[in-house]
Enzyme design. Structure first.
Site, PDB file in Angstrom:
ATOM      1  N   GLU A 196     -17.707 -36.299  19.111  1.00  0.00           N
ATOM      2  CA  GLU A 196     -16.997 -35.142  19.509  1.00  0.00           C
ATOM      3  C   GLU A 196     -18.289 -34.128  18.983  1.00  0.00           C
ATOM      4  O   GLU A 196     -18.411 -32.892  19.512  1.00  0.00           O
ATOM      5  CB  GLU A 196     -15.914 -34.792  19.027  1.00  0.00           C
ATOM      6  CG  GLU A 196     -14.726 -35.472  19.652  1.00  0.00           C
ATOM      7  CD  GLU A 196     -13.475 -35.231  19.061  1.00  0.00           C
ATOM      8  OE1 GLU A 196     -12.230 -35.413  19.597  1.00  0.00           O
ATOM      9  OE2 GLU A 196     -13.094 -34.101  18.284  1.00  0.00           O
TER      10      GLU A 196
ATOM     11  N   ASP B 213     -13.396 -46.280   2.455  1.00  0.00           N
ATOM     12  CA  ASP B 213     -12.990 -47.043   1.203  1.00  0.00           C
ATOM     13  C   ASP B 213     -12.208 -48.106   1.691  1.00  0.00           C
ATOM     14  O   ASP B 213     -11.351 -48.164   2.641  1.00  0.00           O
ATOM     15  CB  ASP B 213     -12.132 -46.421   0.274  1.00  0.00           C
ATOM     16  CG  ASP B 213     -11.823 -47.129  -0.994  1.00  0.00           C
ATOM     17  OD1 ASP B 213     -12.754 -47.583  -1.620  1.00  0.00           O
ATOM     18  OD2 ASP B 213     -10.647 -47.241  -0.884  1.00  0.00           O
TER      19      ASP B 213
END
Length: 564
Positions: A272, A222
């Site tokens: 990751e 956002d």
């Protein structure tokens, strides 16, 4: 870390090509936005919830979407429809529990659908534990350093630090009673975080891992362009702020170059995981500045709202498409195409109005001045969507557009929930008209949304637009979306296209594999190019493509590839 999402999807790791495809799934995905409070209500309290969404996963599977984007479902006082977040690592009890969130993820993944969640990093709610600590701790405290506090002007700090205004109206500073004020660029219930504070940056990395570990495949960020701010003294006035630094990355409050340092940290977290988690930026910035948000070492993709704002015009559409494909190529990302979302008047309604209509004034009239042409609006909306689905890149759909829903512009004033209505003192109605709960059945207290009614009133015409009313109708908008999404999945290949010069009111291009998309923006029917008709947004007229209509056509395969 374990890849719960990929395992649930059952894709496996057969080889390097498959791994690459897994990592790149988002590049040409169809993503369906769900506004959770208005999608489906399982417990009958009038508010949509996670079990309601889970119960509708078969519908989403049959629709043919690749991913679901969930608007905020976190604990919230709903000062801004859930974008005022109390706790980033929990679920609003009115919407569900963490266990029910896990059930939803599992159901979506089992249906071959990925999940993207909204993350709201510019501000917390004023009920967030950090903000409550800041209020209690007082001036100069470490707790207040997580936010943007400033001493007010005047002998006792009784005047705001600047004359800035907030996005929802009114001043952008709120007093706390001790001579200090906090910054809120949106509602007063949404205090801005201080992204220069290492504790803020570290905590959001924890939040990203929290949801990625639960199987979330990506994040919609956002107001991604507003995190980094330059608040060194002296602060500029409102008038100075409007122009300073734009559009070169030195504006005090938005699209600053250092915001990308934050997203490089996020990218390290995303990487990751196997496959890497994805992200898309909501960044209202000039087109040439958008690419940095979408870079491979940043969020990876950024919303392109240009078609959403474009007039119904062939030259405008083609120019926007060309520019955004060039920008996507330069950034290494893929473009995004969107016509409707939770913040905008639905595109079936926008296209029903005369060009240049002031939508704020139109909403204030209750949708009567000027009078919309709903048939024209839906015809153009279907044509625009089919054109976008043919383009390279991701297409974002907003819940209910597959039903041909129009904006509900005449909601009673007493039912309005958007903070814009209150903060503008009744001069703007806000965004509630696109957030009215979906109709699933032709009858019942909320047309199948839930057994206890709906938190925003639904108009009677929702019955004829309901899923039940359209389910078995091959000419319905729902049937059209299902067919288009199925054909898109079959036909999509690489991210290139070839333009064809045609009449000025026609946009036509071909994609690899021998298929063509043609849209008639004009006022008279036009001949179709050669090929087998695959799908159209509306019926043909004597074999010609009518105005406000899009068609896909496929040439016979020459390489042994089946055509249908």
């Amino acid at each position: 870390m374990t890849d719960t999402g990929a395992e649930a999807l059952g894709t496996g790791r057969p080889g390097r090509d498959a791994e690459h495809a897994e990592a790149q799934w988002w590049r040409q995905a169809t993503v369906y936005q769900i506004y959770p409070r208005s999608f489906a209500d399982a417990n009958g309290d009038g508010i949509g919830d996670l079990p309601g969404i889970t119960s509708r996963v078969p519908y989403l599977r049959d629709l043919g979407v690749d991913a679901v984007w969930l608007s905020p479902f976190y604990p919230s006082a709903l000062a801004d429809g859930g974008y005022d977040v109390d706790d980033y690592r929990d679920v609003d009890p009115r919407i569900g529990t963490l266990e029910q969130f896990d059930e939803l993820v599992a159901a979506l993944h089992s249906a071959g659908i990925r999940i993207v969640v909204d993350i709201v990093p510019n501000h917390t709610s004023n009920r967030h534990v950090w903000f409550q600590e800041a209020l209690a701790a007082g001036p100069g405290s470490a707790a207040r350093e997580r936010y943007v506090f400033r001493r007010g002007r005047g002998p006792r700090g009784e005047e705001p630090p600047t004359d800035w205004t907030a996005a929802f109206g009114g001043p952008a500073w709120e007093p706390v009673g001790d001579g200090e004020w906090y910054l809120h660029l949106f509602a007063p219930e949404q205090p801005d975080l201080n992204w220069s504070n290492p504790e803020v940056r570290a905590d959001f990395l924890t939040t990203l891992r929290f949801w990625a570990d639960r199987g979330v495949d990506g994040f919609r960020v956002d107001v991604a362009h507003m995190l980094a701010k330059d608040l060194t003294e002296p602060l500029p006035s409102k008038d100075e702020l409007r122009t300073e630094g734009m559009p070169d990355g030195t504006h005090r409050l938005e699209d600053r170059d250092e915001v990308h340092e934050i997203y490089r940290e996020w990218r390290a977290v995303f990487n990751e995981y196997t496959p890497p988690r994805t992200a898309v930026a909501e960044a209202w910035v000039p087109a040439h500045r958008r690419s940095r948000y979408a870079s491979p070492d940043g969020l990876g993709q950024a919303f392109n709202f240009d078609l959403l704002q474009a007039p119904w015009d062939a030259a405008a559409f083609r120019g926007i498409i060309e520019e955004n494909l060039e920008l996507a190529d330069a950034s290494g990302a893929s473009s995004t195409w969107v016509f409707s979302n939770h913040d905008t008047v639905r595109h079936a309604t926008r296209y029903a109005l005369p060009a240049g209509t002031d939508l704020v004034a139109w909403l204030l009239s209750g949708g009567t001045d000027p009078r919309p042409d709903p048939e024209q609006g839906l015809r153009r909306a279907r044509a625009a969507t089919l054109l976008a689905l043919a383009l390279p890149g991701s297409t974002y759909l907003y819940q209910g557009e597959e039903l041909g829903l129009h904006e509900v512009a005449d909601l009673p004033e007493e039912s309005l929930q958007d903070p814009t209505w209150k903060r503008s003192l009744g001069t703007e109605r806000g965004r509630d008209g696109c957030r009215v709960p979906l109709p699933w059945t032709t009858s019942g207290p909320s047309y199948g949304f839930g057994p206890g009614g709906a938190h925003l009133p639904q108009p009677p015409h929702f019955a004829e637009h309901s899923v039940e009313a359209q389910q078995a109708d091959p000419a319905s908008t729902l049937a059209f979306y299902r067919r288009a999404l199925a054909e898109r999945r079959r036909l999509q290949t690489d991210e290139t296209l070839t333009w064809h010069d045609d009449k000025p009111d026609v946009v036509r291009f071909s994609r690899p594999g021998g298929w063509t998309c043609v849209t008639n923006f004009g006022s008279v029917p036009v001949p179709l190019p050669p090929g087998r008709l695959v799908v159209t947004s509306g019926p043909l007229e004597d074999g010609l493509l009518p105005p406000d209509t899009t068609a896909w056509l496929e040439l016979p395969a020459t390489d042994g590839r089946p055509t249908g």
